[in-house]
Design a protein around this motif. Structure first.
Motif, PDB file in Angstrom:
ATOM      1  N   GLU A   1      48.811 -28.449  42.121  1.00 37.29           N
ATOM      2  CA  GLU A   1      48.441 -29.539  43.036  1.00 37.29           C
ATOM      3  C   GLU A   1      48.035 -30.794  42.265  1.00 37.29           C
ATOM      4  OE1 GLU A   1      45.413 -27.942  45.582  1.00 37.29           O
ATOM      5  OE2 GLU A   1      46.865 -26.949  46.881  1.00 37.29           O
ATOM      6  N   LYS A   2      47.288 -30.615  41.160  1.00 33.68           N
ATOM      7  CA  LYS A   2      46.833 -31.764  40.369  1.00 33.68           C
ATOM      8  C   LYS A   2      47.999 -32.479  39.689  1.00 33.68           C
ATOM      9  CE  LYS A   2      42.229 -30.272  38.975  1.00 33.68           C
ATOM     10  NZ  LYS A   2      41.424 -29.871  37.826  1.00 33.68           N
ATOM     11  N   SER A   3      48.920 -31.685  39.120  1.00 30.89           N
ATOM     12  CA  SER A   3      49.982 -32.285  38.310  1.00 30.89           C
ATOM     13  C   SER A   3      51.285 -32.466  39.077  1.00 30.89           C
ATOM     14  CB  SER A   3      50.233 -31.437  37.058  1.00 30.89           C
ATOM     15  OG  SER A   3      50.707 -30.159  37.431  1.00 30.89           O
ATOM     16  N   GLY A   4      51.391 -31.875  40.265  1.00 32.08           N
ATOM     17  CA  GLY A   4      52.604 -31.994  41.066  1.00 32.08           C
ATOM     18  C   GLY A   4      53.648 -30.939  40.751  1.00 32.08           C
ATOM     19  N   HIS A   5      53.612 -30.402  39.539  1.00 34.57           N
ATOM     20  CA  HIS A   5      54.618 -29.407  39.126  1.00 34.57           C
ATOM     21  C   HIS A   5      54.132 -28.706  37.870  1.00 34.57           C
ATOM     22  CE1 HIS A   5      58.540 -27.592  38.556  1.00 34.57           C
ATOM     23  NE2 HIS A   5      58.577 -28.052  37.329  1.00 34.57           N
ATOM     24  N   ILE A   6      54.549 -27.460  37.713  1.00 31.52           N
ATOM     25  CA  ILE A   6      54.237 -26.732  36.475  1.00 31.52           C
ATOM     26  C   ILE A   6      55.541 -26.171  35.921  1.00 31.52           C
ATOM     27  CG2 ILE A   6      53.261 -24.547  35.659  1.00 31.52           C
ATOM     28  CD1 ILE A   6      50.707 -25.284  36.924  1.00 31.52           C
ATOM     29  N   HIS A   7      55.754 -26.352  34.640  1.00 31.71           N
ATOM     30  CA  HIS A   7      56.964 -25.822  33.997  1.00 31.71           C
ATOM     31  C   HIS A   7      56.714 -24.357  33.629  1.00 31.71           C
ATOM     32  CE1 HIS A   7      58.577 -29.854  33.855  1.00 31.71           C
ATOM     33  NE2 HIS A   7      57.513 -30.281  33.218  1.00 31.71           N
ATOM     34  N   SER A   8      57.169 -23.445  34.503  1.00 28.28           N
ATOM     35  CA  SER A   8      56.937 -22.011  34.306  1.00 28.28           C
ATOM     36  C   SER A   8      57.522 -21.513  32.992  1.00 28.28           C
ATOM     37  CB  SER A   8      57.534 -21.201  35.463  1.00 28.28           C
ATOM     38  OG  SER A   8      57.076 -21.691  36.683  1.00 28.28           O
ATOM     39  N   GLU A   9      58.754 -21.980  32.695  1.00 28.49           N
ATOM     40  CA  GLU A   9      59.430 -21.534  31.470  1.00 28.49           C
ATOM     41  C   GLU A   9      58.640 -21.983  30.248  1.00 28.49           C
ATOM     42  OE1 GLU A   9      60.889 -23.557  33.767  1.00 28.49           O
ATOM     43  OE2 GLU A   9      62.346 -22.239  34.738  1.00 28.49           O
ATOM     44  N   LYS A  10      58.250 -23.263  30.232  1.00 25.87           N
ATOM     45  CA  LYS A  10      57.535 -23.824  29.081  1.00 25.87           C
ATOM     46  C   LYS A  10      56.195 -23.104  28.887  1.00 25.87           C
ATOM     47  CE  LYS A  10      57.383 -28.321  27.806  1.00 25.87           C
ATOM     48  NZ  LYS A  10      57.113 -29.746  27.959  1.00 25.87           N
ATOM     49  N   ALA A  11      55.446 -22.912  29.978  1.00 26.38           N
ATOM     50  CA  ALA A  11      54.144 -22.237  29.888  1.00 26.38           C
ATOM     51  C   ALA A  11      54.308 -20.818  29.357  1.00 26.38           C
ATOM     52  CB  ALA A  11      53.457 -22.218  31.253  1.00 26.38           C
ATOM     53  N   SER A  12      55.315 -20.088  29.852  1.00 28.32           N
ATOM     54  CA  SER A  12      55.550 -18.700  29.422  1.00 28.32           C
ATOM     55  C   SER A  12      55.951 -18.641  27.951  1.00 28.32           C
ATOM     56  CB  SER A  12      56.652 -18.055  30.277  1.00 28.32           C
ATOM     57  OG  SER A  12      56.310 -18.096  31.630  1.00 28.32           O
ATOM     58  N   ILE A  13      56.868 -19.525  27.542  1.00 18.14           N
ATOM     59  CA  ILE A  13      57.343 -19.525  26.151  1.00 18.14           C
ATOM     60  C   ILE A  13      56.217 -19.907  25.195  1.00 18.14           C
ATOM     61  CG2 ILE A  13      58.894 -20.684  24.517  1.00 18.14           C
ATOM     62  CD1 ILE A  13      60.960 -20.763  26.899  1.00 18.14           C
ATOM     63  N   VAL A  14      55.453 -20.959  25.552  1.00 15.19           N
ATOM     64  CA  VAL A  14      54.345 -21.388  24.688  1.00 15.19           C
ATOM     65  C   VAL A  14      53.310 -20.260  24.558  1.00 15.19           C
ATOM     66  CG1 VAL A  14      52.374 -22.979  24.499  1.00 15.19           C
ATOM     67  CG2 VAL A  14      54.638 -23.863  25.052  1.00 15.19           C
TER      68      VAL A  14
ATOM     69  N   PHE B   1      38.280 -31.509  34.334  1.00 17.06           N
ATOM     70  CA  PHE B   1      39.422 -32.001  33.569  1.00 17.06           C
ATOM     71  C   PHE B   1      39.963 -33.208  34.316  1.00 17.06           C
ATOM     72  CE2 PHE B   1      39.275 -27.491  32.411  1.00 17.06           C
ATOM     73  CZ  PHE B   1      39.226 -27.607  31.046  1.00 17.06           C
ATOM     74  N   LYS B   2      40.033 -34.350  33.644  1.00 10.55           N
ATOM     75  CA  LYS B   2      40.442 -35.595  34.288  1.00 10.55           C
ATOM     76  C   LYS B   2      41.837 -35.481  34.901  1.00 10.55           C
ATOM     77  CE  LYS B   2      39.947 -38.349  30.856  1.00 10.55           C
ATOM     78  NZ  LYS B   2      39.434 -38.772  29.609  1.00 10.55           N
ATOM     79  N   GLU B   3      42.010 -36.131  36.051  1.00  9.53           N
ATOM     80  CA  GLU B   3      43.304 -36.122  36.739  1.00  9.53           C
ATOM     81  C   GLU B   3      44.403 -36.715  35.856  1.00  9.53           C
ATOM     82  OE1 GLU B   3      43.907 -34.751  39.661  1.00  9.53           O
ATOM     83  OE2 GLU B   3      41.827 -34.266  40.059  1.00  9.53           O
ATOM     84  N   SER B   4      44.074 -37.723  35.054  1.00  8.75           N
ATOM     85  CA  SER B   4      45.082 -38.366  34.203  1.00  8.75           C
ATOM     86  C   SER B   4      45.611 -37.408  33.136  1.00  8.75           C
ATOM     87  CB  SER B   4      44.497 -39.615  33.537  1.00  8.75           C
ATOM     88  OG  SER B   4      43.392 -39.253  32.727  1.00  8.75           O
ATOM     89  N   ASP B   5      44.824 -36.361  32.862  1.00 14.09           N
ATOM     90  CA  ASP B   5      45.259 -35.366  31.874  1.00 14.09           C
ATOM     91  C   ASP B   5      46.221 -34.350  32.486  1.00 14.09           C
ATOM     92  OD1 ASP B   5      43.606 -36.609  30.130  1.00 14.09           O
ATOM     93  OD2 ASP B   5      42.011 -35.104  30.203  1.00 14.09           O
ATOM     94  N   ALA B   6      46.487 -34.462  33.772  1.00 19.89           N
ATOM     95  CA  ALA B   6      47.202 -33.399  34.468  1.00 19.89           C
ATOM     96  C   ALA B   6      48.685 -33.710  34.675  1.00 19.89           C
ATOM     97  CB  ALA B   6      46.525 -33.119  35.807  1.00 19.89           C
ATOM     98  N   SER B   7      49.374 -34.186  33.643  1.00 16.42           N
ATOM     99  CA  SER B   7      50.821 -34.345  33.759  1.00 16.42           C
ATOM    100  C   SER B   7      51.439 -32.950  33.730  1.00 16.42           C
ATOM    101  CB  SER B   7      51.363 -35.179  32.594  1.00 16.42           C
ATOM    102  OG  SER B   7      51.370 -34.414  31.410  1.00 16.42           O
ATOM    103  N   PRO B   8      52.623 -32.772  34.379  1.00 10.68           N
ATOM    104  CA  PRO B   8      53.231 -31.439  34.395  1.00 10.68           C
ATOM    105  C   PRO B   8      53.430 -30.844  32.997  1.00 10.68           C
ATOM    106  CG  PRO B   8      54.370 -32.893  35.914  1.00 10.68           C
ATOM    107  CD  PRO B   8      53.373 -33.738  35.158  1.00 10.68           C
ATOM    108  N   ASP B   9      53.839 -31.699  32.030  1.00 13.79           N
ATOM    109  CA  ASP B   9      54.062 -31.190  30.670  1.00 13.79           C
ATOM    110  C   ASP B   9      52.762 -30.705  30.047  1.00 13.79           C
ATOM    111  OD1 ASP B   9      56.806 -31.522  30.500  1.00 13.79           O
ATOM    112  OD2 ASP B   9      56.629 -33.627  29.920  1.00 13.79           O
ATOM    113  N   LEU B  10      51.714 -31.522  30.181  1.00 18.02           N
ATOM    114  CA  LEU B  10      50.426 -31.166  29.579  1.00 18.02           C
ATOM    115  C   LEU B  10      49.792 -29.987  30.299  1.00 18.02           C
ATOM    116  CD1 LEU B  10      48.390 -31.836  27.381  1.00 18.02           C
ATOM    117  CD2 LEU B  10      47.261 -33.366  28.991  1.00 18.02           C
ATOM    118  N   ALA B  11      49.818 -29.993  31.640  1.00 20.53           N
ATOM    119  CA  ALA B  11      49.207 -28.907  32.412  1.00 20.53           C
ATOM    120  C   ALA B  11      49.883 -27.574  32.127  1.00 20.53           C
ATOM    121  CB  ALA B  11      49.267 -29.221  33.906  1.00 20.53           C
TER     122      ALA B  11
ATOM    123  N   PHE C   1      47.561 -22.232  27.100  1.00 20.26           N
ATOM    124  CA  PHE C   1      46.382 -22.008  26.268  1.00 20.26           C
ATOM    125  C   PHE C   1      45.261 -22.848  26.852  1.00 20.26           C
ATOM    126  CE2 PHE C   1      43.475 -23.043  22.857  1.00 20.26           C
ATOM    127  CZ  PHE C   1      43.269 -21.800  22.287  1.00 20.26           C
ATOM    128  N   PRO C   2      44.117 -22.315  27.188  1.00 18.55           N
ATOM    129  CA  PRO C   2      43.573 -21.007  26.851  1.00 18.55           C
ATOM    130  C   PRO C   2      43.651 -19.950  27.959  1.00 18.55           C
ATOM    131  CG  PRO C   2      41.793 -22.405  27.552  1.00 18.55           C
ATOM    132  CD  PRO C   2      43.069 -23.201  27.706  1.00 18.55           C
TER     133      PRO C   2
END
Length: 193
Positions: free
Chosen positions: A33-46, A94-104, A111-112
């Protein structure tokens, strides 16, 4: 390399309990909701890469920078504590500006939360008992489960509705807070011993 089904099963179950992806669903939905989208593949691989690297180099990396496993776990406990406070109190730390889909997708999801102090210290203790290849298979099995949950979190959000998510978020916030306190207390005792 000796594959042992019992070791794989045990390591998979232990990691599954520590990662607690099912319990993290409300956090995933909140991040989405904060970032609008989450990259499932990226999060899983990282998360997978962090866990495998830590499995091989964890203790060496921590020793190199002068940190022991207990200090690492205490630091992680603080992060989990603040995420739990966000869930329970409905405040934003956690600031809203920090919540880009890539960063989130990477912080705080991969992590963590997924590959956090709990799972990383668990990997170090599993390594002392089990064959490393059995642990790697356990990590891969958990990453597949994590990916499936992350991919379906949007559907889960629609099924549960706003109130359902809020209730689950508060309940799991308290559970996450308890895990943070347990991680903190068990490791802070070790630091003073």
């Amino acid at each position: 390399m000796e594959l042992d089904f019992k070791q794989i099963l045990t390591a998979t179950m232990v990691l599954f309990a520590v990662i607690d992806i099912v319990g993290n669903i409300p956090i995933v939905i909140s991040l989405r909701e904060k970032s609008g989208h989450i990259h499932s593949e990226k999060a899983s691989i990282v998360a997978a890469v962090v866990m495998v690297i830590f499995l091989f180099l964890g203790e060496s990396i921590l020793r190199l920078i002068g940190i022991n496993v207990n200090e690492f776990a205490v630091a992680g406990a603080f992060i989990l504590f603040f995420i739990a406070l966000e869930m329970i109190l409905g405040v934003t730390l956690f600031k809203e500006s920090d919540a880009s889909p890539d960063l989130a997708s990477i912080f705080p999801l991969a992590f963590p939360m997924l590959a956090g102090p709990g799972s990383l210290t668990t990997l170090l203790s599993l390594r002392a008992e089990y064959d490393i290849w059995n642990i790697i298979i356990a990590i891969i099995l958990n990453i597949i489960i994590i990916y499936a949950v992350l991919k379906t979190s949007g559907k889960l959000q629609r099924v549960l509705g706003k109130n359902g998510i809020m209730i689950i978020q508060k309940v799991f916030g308290v559970i996450l807070l308890a895990i943070a306190v347990k991680l903190f207390t068990s490791n802070i005792q070790e630091l003073f011993n």
